[in-house]
Design an enzyme around this catalytic site. Structure first.
Site, PDB file in Angstrom:
ATOM      1  N   GLU A 166       0.826  -1.126  -0.081  1.00 24.82           N
ATOM      2  CA  GLU A 166       0.013   0.018  -0.128  1.00 24.82           C
ATOM      3  C   GLU A 166       0.782   1.241  -0.065  1.00 24.82           C
ATOM      4  OE1 GLU A 166       0.802   2.049   3.516  1.00 24.82           O
ATOM      5  OE2 GLU A 166      -1.370   1.872   3.601  1.00 24.82           O
TER       6      GLU A 166
ATOM      7  N   CYS B 213      -3.405  -4.539   3.115  1.00 21.97           N
ATOM      8  CA  CYS B 213      -2.761  -5.600   3.825  1.00 21.97           C
ATOM      9  C   CYS B 213      -2.546  -7.059   3.010  1.00 21.97           C
ATOM     10  CB  CYS B 213      -2.868  -5.815   5.373  1.00 21.97           C
ATOM     11  SG  CYS B 213      -2.979  -4.201   6.158  1.00 21.97           S
TER      12      CYS B 213
ATOM     13  N   HIS C  24      -3.603 -12.433   9.214  1.00 23.38           N
ATOM     14  CA  HIS C  24      -3.074 -11.148   9.290  1.00 23.38           C
ATOM     15  C   HIS C  24      -3.470 -10.426  10.540  1.00 23.38           C
ATOM     16  CE1 HIS C  24      -2.480  -6.792   8.158  1.00 23.38           C
ATOM     17  NE2 HIS C  24      -3.711  -6.455   8.583  1.00 23.38           N
TER      18      HIS C  24
END
Lengths: 132, 343
Positions: free
Chosen positions: B80, B112, B233
């Site tokens: 990102e 992400c 994550h």
């Protein structure tokens, strides 16, 4: 600036220098002509070792990104090169073991090209210690 | 069949503690540490960015195996925080690795989960026989507005996964769950991302992570008992632990790959660095469930089974070794590192 940088990408992204087969001298940045042998020189491109040790260094103050360390580094095959050493001024010492890393060299303003290349960092376990 | 042939990670050496950020903004550091489960986060050096981190992670992956870089047929960099809005990071990485010119390159963006997106594409390209090796990288120097809650977590790091026809772990199956959930975004020309705050929990993270994990297990006939480790994550420490418990995994199956407490949220690298930390200690035949998450809107899930080849594979320095090597910054130096001081 763009063509000048583009031509050097190969030598900057990796530690690629030249070697004179006639007198066994190494050059980094690479040279097209051997200053010792002149027209008798036989120049070839070679990959240089990625590890070495600090022979001497200086700290640059008052510039953008300063203070930063410039070091004379002796590579594992005894070839000496000058490079920025990405560490704090208080961390560097003569004889410090160092290795290559890939970093930003600079950028052409906010809108221009970003220049990347090889710098050195203290070898893991030699300077990469937890510090306050 | 597609395998993880090698992996490499890179975590910048600088850290800033939660206490230091909280001191500036007059917040209660203990409450934040307790709430997020984060003690400190990694910060890049002045001359590090997503491209340099991606190159360092990928170089480690190549150093660990005897593979001709020219056999790599695809390079994907998920991030990102690509250094250029227009100009691929993947070509910088390909050039620095000496991959040559005969390869497919693309930058991916899905907050992400952009790193695992590359992994899924490489898995498919290798499995189809289109390429011999593919390189999937998740790399970020995550942005955060000064004073925003993201500032406690938005960190820097990278992981490179080399995928080929043989290797240390087989990717047995993959599955994705995606929806248009607006939870994390950055508009064009804006320096910092925005997020949905509390909205981030149920409809975004948990919905996608849980459905991806369940969908994968249902579609490919796996159950929770089939896995030795699970990696999610990690925007904070609480979310992955809660997701594990909702699915029926134990805390012990999550903690080997839970690194957010020590390095913060490394965005595209977050779940991949967690996977690498598990591969650092995994034994043959052990099975890992990996589930990424990004931007409120998607999760990629993978079943990864470790092979005998891991026994002869050089795994040092480990991810945890790298995390332990660090130097702390104060807030003002952190601002300088992150170029938040405009001159």
């Amino acid at each position: 600036m763009i063509p000048r940088f583009w031509r050097k990408i190969k030598y900057r992204y990796s530690l690629r220098g030249t070697h004179c087969k006639n007198c066994n001298s190494y050059f980094y940045p690479p040279r097209d002509l051997c200053p010792n042998c002149r027209r008798k020189g036989i120049i070839e491109e070679v990959n240089l070792p990625t590890c070495g040790r600090v022979l001497s260094y200086t700290v640059v103050w008052g510039e953008k990104g300063s203070p930063y360390v410039i070091a004379l580094i002796e590579l594992e095959n005894k070839v000496k090169i000058l490079s920025q050493l990405a560490c704090r001024p208080e961390e560097v010492y003569d004889g410090m073991e160092v290795e290559c890393t890939f970093r930003k060299y600079g950028e052409d303003g906010d809108a221009g090209i970003i220049y990347y290349g090889t710098k050195f960092i203290p070898k893991r376990g030699d300077g990469y210690v937890s510090k306050e | 069949m597609s395998f993880i042939t090698s992996y490499g990670t890179y975590i910048p050496r600088f850290r800033i503690r939660v206490e230091e950020v909280a001191r500036i903004w007059g917040e209660n550091a203990n409450a934040i540490k307790e709430g997020l489960g984060i003690k400190e986060k990694s910060v890049p050096d002045f001359d590090e960015d997503t491209a340099t981190i991606a190159v360092e992670a990928a170089r480690e992956a190549f150093k660990r195996v005897k593979i001709n870089p020219k056999d790599v047929g695809a390079v994907f960099v998920g991030s990102e925080s690509h250094p250029y809005a227009v100009k691929p990071t993947a070509t910088i990485v390909g050039e620095a690795l000496g991959i040559g010119n005969e390869y497919f390159a693309a930058d991916l963006e899905f907050a992400c989960k952009a790193g695992t997106a590359g992994m899924q594409i490489c898995y498919a390209m290798v499995k189809s026989g289109m390429i011999k090796y593919g390189l999937a990288i998740g790399s970020d120097t995550a942005q955060s507005r000064p004073g925003d809650a993201l500032e406690y977590a938005a960190a820097a790091g990278g992981a490179a996964i080399l995928i080929g026809r043989e290797g240390i772990a087989e990717i047995k199956a993959t599955y994705s769950y995606t929806s248009d959930t607006p939870d994390f975004w950055r508009r064009d020309l804006q320096p910092y991302p925005n997020h949905g705050g509390r909205f981030t929990g149920e409809p975004a993270y948990f919905r996608h992570v849980i459905n991806a994990a369940k969908g994968l297990m249902e579609k490919y006939s796996y159950s929770v008992e089939d896995f030795d480790y699970v990696v999610f994550h990690q925007p904070n420490a609480k979310f992955p632990l809660k997701a594990a418990s909702l699915l029926g995994f134990s805390k012990e199956q999550v903690t080997p790959g839970l690194l957010v407490t020590e390095v913060g949220n490394t965005y595209s690298a977050s779940s991949l660095i967690g996977l690498c930390a598990v591969l650092d200690i995994a034994k043959p035949e052990e099975r890992i469930l990996l589930v990424s998450f990004g931007s409120g809107a998607g999760s990629d899930a993978f079943v990864i089974e470790v092979t005998e080849e891991i026994l002869d594979y050089p795994r040092n320095p480990s991810v945890r070794d790298k995390i332990s090597e660090k130097a702390y910054l104060d807030y003002s130096t952190y601002l300088k590192h992150r170029r938040k001081i405009k001159t």
